[in-house]
Write an enzyme that holds these catalytic residues in place. Sequence first.
Site, mmCIF file in Angstrom:
data_model
loop_
_atom_site.group_PDB
_atom_site.id
_atom_site.type_symbol
_atom_site.label_atom_id
_atom_site.label_comp_id
_atom_site.label_asym_id
_atom_site.label_seq_id
_atom_site.Cartn_x
_atom_site.Cartn_y
_atom_site.Cartn_z
ATOM 1 N N ASP A 115 1.052 -1.614 0.068
ATOM 2 C CA ASP A 115 0.179 -0.373 -0.308
ATOM 3 C C ASP A 115 0.804 1.253 -0.366
ATOM 4 O O ASP A 115 0.214 2.461 0.356
ATOM 5 C CB ASP A 115 -1.356 -0.421 1.012
ATOM 6 N N ASP A 175 -7.325 -3.983 -5.626
ATOM 7 C CA ASP A 175 -6.716 -3.038 -4.665
ATOM 8 C C ASP A 175 -5.017 -2.337 -5.242
ATOM 9 O O ASP A 175 -4.623 -1.064 -5.324
ATOM 10 C CB ASP A 175 -5.961 -2.803 -3.427
ATOM 11 N N TRP A 251 -11.210 0.308 -7.610
ATOM 12 C CA TRP A 251 -10.285 0.779 -7.868
ATOM 13 C C TRP A 251 -10.024 0.242 -9.071
ATOM 14 O O TRP A 251 -8.427 0.316 -10.074
ATOM 15 C CB TRP A 251 -10.014 -0.365 -6.990
#
Length: 391
Positions: A115, A175, A251
């Site tokens: 992330d 994602d 996403w």
Amino acid sequence: MNIKLTITALSMLSFSVVKAQQVNVAKAFASAAKQTDVLIKNVDSARKLKPNLVSPRTVENGQFKMVISKDWTSGFFPAELWYFYQYTKDKKWLELAKKYTEDIKKEQFNKGTHDLGFMIYCPFGNGYRLTNDPAYKAVIIQAAKSLSTRFNATAGVIKSWDHNGDKWKYPVIIDNMMNLELLFETTKLTGDSSFYKIAVKHANTTLKNHFRPDFSSYHVIDYDTLTGNVRQKVTAQGYANESAWARGQAWALYGYTMCYRETKNKTYLAQADGIAGFILNSKITPADGIPYWDYNDPKIPDVSRDASAAAITASALYELAKYSPANSKKYKAAADKILYSLSTKYTSKPGDNDGFILDHSTGHRPAKSEIDVPINYADYYYLEALLRSKK
């Protein structure tokens, strides 16, 4: 003509001819700024008690929740402040953005998460774009190096999670497409094409394995790193393995739109168009354009919406409209419709929700976590959509 095709064609036509009401961007930004002033006061109060908590994430069960810098959502709050500075050119927001961006800096060395695009590129990328501060550039480059360590050449993807080894071996979530922008940017900053090549390989592998024929996406694909084969296709945050989790579709749309921008590969544009078609042609989504948390939850309409998925989708559609001439008016109208709904029906009342801008997002419904709440990434992509709507 096939009845199903006729319905689809009519649905697509309706988006092209229905003129959505236009958002008053100045009014929306002014309202959002007032909310964020409240949020900042709450952040500062919380940090006096627990200095290791750096960013506001949500309000759940009446509790204001902050997170530490290694939380995947830590970068959205300082990134929002950069957007306020971009819109207003007010040095107040510049100083605040610098202050809270610094709190995430150490995560540039974090090799335990995929992330880093969210955590580092959202605040530092916007910060560098608006200030050209070489210190921000250095952080971006280091973060890309850290992210690259999670790439497996055999599988051709960047690993998403290190947890739940009993469920999967090498999980990759949709994602993860959002974090590729960090890699693309780093190639531009350094001239080192290795980052670009990793991003493209991940995008190509994800395109091959993550999507169904209707362009809806699975949430998690589990890979065998010895053969590169897919072990299983599952979900963690959606209703079921074969369902379409709303934020996951958003996403995917945003990710492939961004990949086309960075590569001009028409395969990515076609993929983005296909995903947009799935989202916009849904008969499940209510008239205001804000989706339920999962397109296939059998309890619809008695389930939560996801304003965050809507905000991400609107932002992506504004960009995609620039690249897809045949669909440009339709995408712009759809984005306008979503943004108008968000700004008029899904914003917090002044002073409510501890200063978060949007309400009615869904984080992780299967885990009974963050259901029908305000949440920081919804606010970030809402502000981005407002900015993009002006162009």
